[in-house]
Design an enzyme around this catalytic site. Structure first.
Site, PDB file in Angstrom:
ATOM      1  CG  ASP A 242       5.162  -7.993  -7.120  1.00 27.45           C
ATOM      2  OD1 ASP A 242       5.932  -8.102  -6.142  1.00 27.45           O
ATOM      3  OD2 ASP A 242       4.426  -8.930  -7.500  1.00 27.45           O
TER       4      ASP A 242
ATOM      5  N   GLY B 168      12.266  -8.409  -4.769  1.00 26.99           N
ATOM      6  CA  GLY B 168      12.982  -9.560  -4.203  1.00 26.99           C
ATOM      7  C   GLY B 168      13.567 -10.444  -5.293  1.00 26.99           C
TER       8      GLY B 168
ATOM      9  NE  ARG C  37      12.139 -10.587   0.045  1.00 28.39           N
ATOM     10  CZ  ARG C  37      11.327 -10.804  -0.983  1.00 28.39           C
ATOM     11  NH1 ARG C  37      11.564 -11.770  -1.840  1.00 28.39           N
ATOM     12  NH2 ARG C  37      10.254 -10.066  -1.150  1.00 28.39           N
TER      13      ARG C  37
ATOM     14  CG  HIS D 237      12.656  -4.170  -0.534  1.00 27.35           C
ATOM     15  ND1 HIS D 237      11.611  -4.497  -1.368  1.00 27.35           N
ATOM     16  CD2 HIS D 237      12.714  -5.171   0.394  1.00 27.35           C
ATOM     17  CE1 HIS D 237      11.056  -5.632  -0.953  1.00 27.35           C
ATOM     18  NE2 HIS D 237      11.709  -6.060   0.107  1.00 27.35           N
TER      19      HIS D 237
ATOM     20  CB  SER E  64      -0.296  -5.174   0.940  1.00 29.59           C
ATOM     21  OG  SER E  64       0.402  -6.348   1.341  1.00 29.59           O
TER      22      SER E  64
ATOM     23  CD  GLU F  21      -3.415  -8.592   2.364  1.00 29.47           C
ATOM     24  OE1 GLU F  21      -2.918  -7.579   1.825  1.00 29.47           O
ATOM     25  OE2 GLU F  21      -4.625  -8.675   2.668  1.00 29.47           O
TER      26      GLU F  21
ATOM     27  CD1 TRP G  60       0.647  -5.289   8.378  1.00 26.56           C
ATOM     28  CD2 TRP G  60       2.615  -4.879   9.348  1.00 26.56           C
ATOM     29  NE1 TRP G  60       0.718  -3.937   8.603  1.00 26.56           N
ATOM     30  CE2 TRP G  60       1.923  -3.655   9.200  1.00 26.56           C
ATOM     31  CE3 TRP G  60       3.885  -4.863   9.941  1.00 26.56           C
ATOM     32  CZ2 TRP G  60       2.454  -2.441   9.620  1.00 26.56           C
ATOM     33  CZ3 TRP G  60       4.410  -3.654  10.363  1.00 26.56           C
ATOM     34  CH2 TRP G  60       3.697  -2.455  10.198  1.00 26.56           C
TER      35      TRP G  60
ATOM     36  NE  ARG H 230       6.494  -9.256   1.344  1.00 29.38           N
ATOM     37  CZ  ARG H 230       6.905  -8.815   0.176  1.00 29.38           C
ATOM     38  NH1 ARG H 230       8.069  -8.201   0.097  1.00 29.38           N
ATOM     39  NH2 ARG H 230       6.173  -8.975  -0.901  1.00 29.38           N
TER      40      ARG H 230
ATOM     41  CG  LEU I 215       1.988  13.473  -9.182  1.00 28.78           C
ATOM     42  CD1 LEU I 215       1.053  12.793 -10.177  1.00 28.78           C
ATOM     43  CD2 LEU I 215       3.364  12.802  -9.211  1.00 28.78           C
TER      44      LEU I 215
ATOM     45  NE  ARG J  69       1.483  -7.889  -9.032  1.00 25.81           N
ATOM     46  CZ  ARG J  69       0.964  -8.337  -7.914  1.00 25.81           C
ATOM     47  NH1 ARG J  69      -0.332  -8.286  -7.750  1.00 25.81           N
ATOM     48  NH2 ARG J  69       1.709  -8.858  -6.958  1.00 25.81           N
TER      49      ARG J  69
HETATM   50  C1  IPE Z   1       1.687  -6.388  -3.607  1.00 24.79           C
HETATM   51  O1  IPE Z   1       2.871  -7.094  -3.801  1.00 24.79           O
HETATM   52  C2  IPE Z   1       1.869  -5.359  -2.533  1.00 24.79           C
HETATM   53  C3  IPE Z   1       2.758  -4.270  -2.876  1.00 24.79           C
HETATM   54  C4  IPE Z   1       3.299  -4.034  -4.046  1.00 24.79           C
HETATM   55  C5  IPE Z   1       3.034  -3.353  -1.809  1.00 24.79           C
HETATM   56  P1  IPE Z   1       3.109  -8.504  -3.094  1.00 24.79           P
HETATM   57  O2  IPE Z   1       4.394  -9.027  -3.604  1.00 24.79           O
HETATM   58  O3  IPE Z   1       2.956  -8.393  -1.636  1.00 24.79           O
HETATM   59  O4  IPE Z   1       1.884  -9.346  -3.689  1.00 24.79           O
HETATM   60  P2  IPE Z   1       1.521 -10.896  -3.600  1.00 24.79           P
HETATM   61  O5  IPE Z   1       1.281 -11.226  -2.176  1.00 24.79           O
HETATM   62  O6  IPE Z   1       2.670 -11.661  -4.170  1.00 24.79           O
HETATM   63  O7  IPE Z   1       0.303 -11.050  -4.437  1.00 24.79           O
HETATM   64  C1  IPE Z   2       7.534  -5.446  -4.120  1.00 24.30           C
HETATM   65  O1  IPE Z   2       8.520  -6.405  -4.349  1.00 24.30           O
HETATM   66  C2  IPE Z   2       7.759  -4.680  -2.843  1.00 24.30           C
HETATM   67  C3  IPE Z   2       6.751  -4.909  -1.789  1.00 24.30           C
HETATM   68  C4  IPE Z   2       5.767  -5.738  -1.856  1.00 24.30           C
HETATM   69  C5  IPE Z   2       6.886  -4.142  -0.573  1.00 24.30           C
HETATM   70  P1  IPE Z   2       8.505  -7.791  -3.598  1.00 24.30           P
HETATM   71  O2  IPE Z   2       9.232  -7.655  -2.318  1.00 24.30           O
HETATM   72  O3  IPE Z   2       7.136  -8.327  -3.482  1.00 24.30           O
HETATM   73  O4  IPE Z   2       9.355  -8.688  -4.589  1.00 24.30           O
HETATM   74  P2  IPE Z   2       9.063 -10.196  -5.026  1.00 24.30           P
HETATM   75  O5  IPE Z   2       7.644 -10.252  -5.498  1.00 24.30           O
HETATM   76  O6  IPE Z   2       9.285 -11.043  -3.819  1.00 24.30           O
HETATM   77  O7  IPE Z   2      10.040 -10.464  -6.120  1.00 24.30           O
HETATM   78 MG    MG Z   3       5.967  -9.491  -4.659  1.00 26.78          MG
END
Ligand code: IPE
Ligand code: IPE
Ligand code: MG
Length: 246
Positions: A20, A23, A33, A37, A65, A67, A69, A71, A131, A188
Protein backbone atom coordinates in the site's frame (compact mmCIF):
# COMPACT_ATOMS: atom_id res chain seq x y z
CA UNK A 1 16.75 -20.79 10.94
CA UNK A 2 18.76 -18.79 8.44
CA UNK A 3 21.75 -16.49 8.63
CA UNK A 4 20.93 -13.07 7.25
CA UNK A 5 23.50 -10.28 7.46
CA UNK A 6 25.32 -12.07 10.28
CA UNK A 7 22.16 -12.40 12.33
CA UNK A 8 20.51 -15.75 12.88
CA UNK A 9 16.86 -15.33 12.25
CA UNK A 10 13.83 -17.50 12.38
CA UNK A 11 12.38 -17.21 8.92
CA UNK A 12 8.61 -17.19 8.48
CA UNK A 13 7.38 -19.96 6.20
CA UNK A 14 4.69 -17.72 4.73
CA UNK A 15 4.78 -13.93 4.39
CA UNK A 16 1.70 -12.03 3.21
CA UNK A 17 1.94 -8.40 2.12
CA UNK A 18 -0.58 -5.59 1.70
CA UNK A 19 1.37 -3.46 -0.76
CA UNK A 20 0.00 0.00 0.00
CA UNK A 21 0.96 3.62 -0.55
CA UNK A 22 1.80 3.81 -4.28
CA UNK A 23 -0.51 6.78 -4.87
CA UNK A 24 0.67 8.83 -1.89
CA UNK A 25 4.30 8.15 -2.77
CA UNK A 26 3.72 9.45 -6.31
CA UNK A 27 1.87 12.50 -5.02
CA UNK A 28 4.81 13.41 -2.78
CA UNK A 29 6.89 13.89 -5.89
CA UNK A 30 4.17 15.62 -7.89
CA UNK A 31 3.67 12.61 -10.15
CA UNK A 32 0.59 10.73 -11.35
CA UNK A 33 -0.61 7.72 -9.33
CA UNK A 34 0.46 5.43 -12.16
CA UNK A 35 4.09 6.43 -11.58
CA UNK A 36 3.69 5.07 -8.04
CA UNK A 37 2.21 1.82 -9.34
CA UNK A 38 5.17 1.38 -11.70
CA UNK A 39 7.64 1.74 -8.85
CA UNK A 40 5.43 -0.47 -6.69
CA UNK A 41 5.67 -3.20 -9.34
CA UNK A 42 9.47 -2.99 -9.05
CA UNK A 43 9.20 -3.42 -5.26
CA UNK A 44 7.07 -6.52 -5.81
CA UNK A 45 9.76 -7.90 -8.08
CA UNK A 46 12.57 -7.14 -5.58
CA UNK A 47 10.68 -8.60 -2.61
CA UNK A 48 9.79 -11.78 -4.53
CA UNK A 49 13.41 -12.25 -5.55
CA UNK A 50 14.66 -11.62 -2.00
CA UNK A 51 12.10 -14.02 -0.51
CA UNK A 52 13.14 -16.64 -3.03
CA UNK A 53 16.85 -16.22 -2.28
CA UNK A 54 16.24 -16.40 1.47
CA UNK A 55 14.37 -19.68 1.11
CA UNK A 56 10.96 -18.42 2.23
CA UNK A 57 8.40 -20.99 1.03
CA UNK A 58 5.29 -18.82 0.46
CA UNK A 59 4.85 -15.15 -0.40
CA UNK A 60 1.34 -13.78 -0.95
CA UNK A 61 1.11 -10.32 -2.49
CA UNK A 62 -2.17 -8.38 -2.40
CA UNK A 63 -2.17 -6.84 -5.87
CA UNK A 64 -5.82 -5.97 -6.52
CA UNK A 65 -8.81 -6.17 -4.20
CA UNK A 66 -12.45 -6.59 -5.16
CA UNK A 67 -12.96 -3.09 -3.77
CA UNK A 68 -10.29 -1.65 -6.09
CA UNK A 69 -12.80 -1.82 -9.00
CA UNK A 70 -14.29 1.30 -7.42
CA UNK A 71 -11.25 3.35 -8.45
CA UNK A 72 -11.29 5.59 -11.56
CA UNK A 73 -11.48 3.50 -14.75
CA UNK A 74 -8.12 4.70 -16.10
CA UNK A 75 -6.34 3.72 -12.89
CA UNK A 76 -7.88 0.23 -12.97
CA UNK A 77 -6.90 -0.08 -16.64
CA UNK A 78 -3.32 0.99 -15.81
CA UNK A 79 -3.10 -1.53 -12.96
CA UNK A 80 -4.34 -4.39 -15.16
CA UNK A 81 -1.79 -3.53 -17.84
CA UNK A 82 1.00 -3.38 -15.27
CA UNK A 83 0.00 -6.84 -14.08
CA UNK A 84 0.16 -8.23 -17.60
CA UNK A 85 3.53 -6.57 -18.16
CA UNK A 86 4.80 -7.74 -14.77
CA UNK A 87 4.06 -11.43 -15.37
CA UNK A 88 5.25 -11.35 -19.00
CA UNK A 89 8.51 -9.44 -18.46
CA UNK A 90 9.52 -11.46 -15.42
CA UNK A 91 8.60 -14.95 -16.58
CA UNK A 92 12.18 -15.94 -17.45
CA UNK A 93 13.53 -14.70 -14.11
CA UNK A 94 10.68 -16.41 -12.25
CA UNK A 95 11.62 -19.69 -13.91
CA UNK A 96 15.36 -19.16 -13.31
CA UNK A 97 14.63 -18.63 -9.61
CA UNK A 98 12.49 -21.81 -9.56
CA UNK A 99 9.47 -19.75 -8.39
CA UNK A 100 5.98 -21.22 -8.77
CA UNK A 101 3.33 -18.62 -9.53
CA UNK A 102 -0.34 -19.01 -8.56
CA UNK A 103 -3.23 -16.67 -7.78
CA UNK A 104 -6.09 -16.40 -5.32
CA UNK A 105 -9.21 -14.37 -6.00
CA UNK A 106 -12.22 -14.08 -8.27
CA UNK A 107 -10.29 -15.17 -11.31
CA UNK A 108 -13.22 -15.68 -13.69
CA UNK A 109 -14.19 -12.03 -13.40
CA UNK A 110 -10.82 -10.66 -14.45
CA UNK A 111 -10.36 -9.27 -17.98
CA UNK A 112 -9.47 -11.94 -20.53
CA UNK A 113 -6.08 -10.44 -21.40
CA UNK A 114 -5.07 -10.53 -17.70
CA UNK A 115 -6.17 -14.18 -17.42
CA UNK A 116 -4.27 -15.10 -20.58
CA UNK A 117 -1.00 -13.60 -19.29
CA UNK A 118 -1.42 -15.11 -15.82
CA UNK A 119 -2.44 -18.53 -17.21
CA UNK A 120 0.70 -18.63 -19.31
CA UNK A 121 2.96 -17.95 -16.30
CA UNK A 122 1.08 -20.30 -13.98
CA UNK A 123 1.38 -23.08 -16.55
CA UNK A 124 5.03 -22.40 -17.29
CA UNK A 125 6.05 -22.38 -13.60
CA UNK A 126 3.80 -25.17 -12.31
CA UNK A 127 6.62 -27.69 -11.79
CA UNK A 128 8.95 -25.26 -10.02
CA UNK A 129 9.74 -26.24 -6.44
CA UNK A 130 11.14 -23.03 -4.90
CA UNK A 131 9.18 -20.05 -3.59
CA UNK A 132 5.40 -20.24 -4.01
CA UNK A 133 4.48 -16.75 -5.18
CA UNK A 134 0.75 -16.21 -4.72
CA UNK A 135 -0.80 -13.10 -6.24
CA UNK A 136 -4.09 -12.03 -4.66
CA UNK A 137 -5.91 -10.73 -7.69
CA UNK A 138 -9.49 -9.51 -7.59
CA UNK A 139 -9.43 -10.94 -4.08
CA UNK A 140 -11.80 -10.30 -1.18
CA UNK A 141 -11.82 -12.32 2.00
CA UNK A 142 -15.57 -12.02 2.69
CA UNK A 143 -16.31 -13.13 -0.88
CA UNK A 144 -13.96 -16.11 -0.40
CA UNK A 145 -15.61 -17.11 2.88
CA UNK A 146 -19.15 -16.72 1.55
CA UNK A 147 -18.22 -19.02 -1.34
CA UNK A 148 -16.84 -21.52 1.14
CA UNK A 149 -20.10 -21.42 3.14
CA UNK A 150 -22.17 -21.92 -0.03
CA UNK A 151 -20.06 -24.93 -1.08
CA UNK A 152 -20.21 -26.44 2.40
CA UNK A 153 -24.01 -26.01 2.41
CA UNK A 154 -24.24 -27.72 -0.99
CA UNK A 155 -22.08 -30.62 0.16
CA UNK A 156 -24.26 -31.04 3.27
CA UNK A 157 -27.39 -30.96 1.10
CA UNK A 158 -25.91 -33.58 -1.25
CA UNK A 159 -24.91 -35.78 1.71
CA UNK A 160 -21.18 -35.44 0.96
CA UNK A 161 -20.46 -34.14 4.45
CA UNK A 162 -22.37 -33.96 7.74
CA UNK A 163 -23.02 -30.81 9.75
CA UNK A 164 -20.99 -32.40 12.59
CA UNK A 165 -17.97 -32.60 10.26
CA UNK A 166 -17.70 -28.82 9.99
CA UNK A 167 -14.70 -27.68 12.00
CA UNK A 168 -11.58 -25.54 11.45
CA UNK A 169 -9.76 -27.86 9.09
CA UNK A 170 -12.80 -28.63 6.96
CA UNK A 171 -13.69 -24.94 6.61
CA UNK A 172 -10.09 -24.08 5.64
CA UNK A 173 -10.28 -26.75 2.92
CA UNK A 174 -13.12 -24.85 1.23
CA UNK A 175 -11.03 -21.67 0.96
CA UNK A 176 -8.85 -20.75 -2.02
CA UNK A 177 -5.82 -21.11 0.25
CA UNK A 178 -6.56 -24.75 1.04
CA UNK A 179 -3.08 -25.98 0.09
CA UNK A 180 -1.25 -23.03 1.61
CA UNK A 181 -0.25 -22.76 5.29
CA UNK A 182 -1.57 -19.68 7.12
CA UNK A 183 0.70 -16.62 6.93
CA UNK A 184 3.23 -16.38 9.76
CA UNK A 185 3.84 -12.72 9.07
CA UNK A 186 1.64 -10.02 7.55
CA UNK A 187 3.33 -6.82 6.39
CA UNK A 188 1.37 -3.67 5.55
CA UNK A 189 3.15 -0.62 4.23
CA UNK A 190 2.15 3.07 4.11
CA UNK A 191 1.20 3.62 7.75
CA UNK A 192 -2.37 2.29 7.52
CA UNK A 193 -3.45 0.02 10.36
CA UNK A 194 -6.10 -2.12 8.70
CA UNK A 195 -6.56 -5.45 6.97
CA UNK A 196 -8.74 -4.26 4.04
CA UNK A 197 -10.61 -7.52 3.49
CA UNK A 198 -7.42 -9.60 3.15
CA UNK A 199 -7.18 -13.23 4.40
CA UNK A 200 -9.45 -12.63 7.40
CA UNK A 201 -9.64 -16.32 8.33
CA UNK A 202 -6.01 -17.14 7.52
CA UNK A 203 -4.53 -14.24 9.52
CA UNK A 204 -6.08 -15.41 12.81
CA UNK A 205 -2.68 -16.09 14.39
CA UNK A 206 -0.30 -14.21 12.10
CA UNK A 207 2.21 -11.71 13.43
CA UNK A 208 1.34 -8.23 12.14
CA UNK A 209 3.98 -5.76 11.02
CA UNK A 210 3.02 -2.22 10.07
CA UNK A 211 5.48 0.25 8.62
CA UNK A 212 5.05 3.87 7.53
CA UNK A 213 7.26 3.18 4.48
CA UNK A 214 5.33 3.56 1.21
CA UNK A 215 5.35 0.43 -0.95
CA UNK A 216 7.50 1.86 -3.80
CA UNK A 217 10.26 2.41 -1.21
CA UNK A 218 9.87 -0.97 0.46
CA UNK A 219 12.90 -2.88 -0.82
CA UNK A 220 15.36 -5.47 0.50
CA UNK A 221 16.54 -3.42 3.51
CA UNK A 222 12.98 -2.74 4.72
CA UNK A 223 12.03 -6.38 4.14
CA UNK A 224 15.00 -7.56 6.24
CA UNK A 225 13.93 -5.20 9.03
CA UNK A 226 10.45 -6.78 9.00
CA UNK A 227 11.92 -10.29 9.05
CA UNK A 228 14.23 -9.44 11.94
CA UNK A 229 11.33 -7.94 13.87
CA UNK A 230 9.33 -11.12 13.25
CA UNK A 231 12.18 -13.34 14.38
CA UNK A 232 12.18 -11.63 17.79
CA UNK A 233 8.50 -12.27 18.41
CA UNK A 234 7.23 -15.00 20.71
CA UNK A 235 4.23 -16.76 19.22
CA UNK A 236 2.25 -18.20 22.09
CA UNK A 237 -0.95 -19.48 20.44
CA UNK A 238 -2.84 -19.07 23.70
CA UNK A 239 -0.19 -20.64 25.91
CA UNK A 240 2.01 -18.92 28.49
CA UNK A 241 5.59 -17.93 27.84
CA UNK A 242 6.76 -20.39 30.49
CA UNK A 243 4.98 -23.30 28.81
CA UNK A 244 6.79 -22.55 25.54
CA UNK A 245 10.18 -22.52 27.20
CA UNK A 246 9.69 -25.89 28.90
C1 IPE B 1 -5.46 -2.78 -0.17
O1 IPE B 1 -5.05 -1.48 -0.43
C2 IPE B 1 -5.53 -3.56 -1.44
C3 IPE B 1 -4.26 -3.83 -2.07
C4 IPE B 1 -3.07 -3.57 -1.58
C5 IPE B 1 -4.33 -4.46 -3.36
P1 IPE B 1 -6.11 -0.30 -0.58
O2 IPE B 1 -5.34 0.96 -0.73
O3 IPE B 1 -7.10 -0.61 -1.63
O4 IPE B 1 -6.83 -0.35 0.85
P2 IPE B 1 -7.88 0.62 1.55
O5 IPE B 1 -9.12 0.59 0.73
O6 IPE B 1 -7.27 1.98 1.61
O7 IPE B 1 -8.08 0.05 2.91
C1 IPE C 1 -1.43 0.18 -3.38
O1 IPE C 1 -1.23 1.56 -3.41
C2 IPE C 1 -1.75 -0.39 -4.74
C3 IPE C 1 -3.11 -0.94 -4.88
C4 IPE C 1 -4.04 -0.90 -3.98
C5 IPE C 1 -3.44 -1.56 -6.14
P1 IPE C 1 -2.45 2.56 -3.47
O2 IPE C 1 -2.82 2.79 -4.88
O3 IPE C 1 -3.55 2.11 -2.60
O4 IPE C 1 -1.79 3.87 -2.87
P2 IPE C 1 -2.45 4.90 -1.84
O5 IPE C 1 -2.94 4.10 -0.68
O6 IPE C 1 -3.56 5.59 -2.56
O7 IPE C 1 -1.33 5.82 -1.47
MG1 MG D 1 -4.02 2.39 -0.65
Amino acid sequence: MSIVENKIINLPEHVAVIMDGNGRWAKLQNKERFFGHQHGAESARVISETASKLGIKYLTLYAFSKENWNRPKDEVFGLMNLLIQGVNDNLDTINKLNIKLTTIGDYENLPENVRDAVDKSVKSTKNNSGLNLIIALNYGSRWEMINAVKNIALDVKNNKIKVEDIEDELFANYLLTKDIPDPDLLIRTSGEFRISNFLLWQLSYSELYFTSCYWPEFREEQFMAALLDYSNRERRFGKTSKQLKN
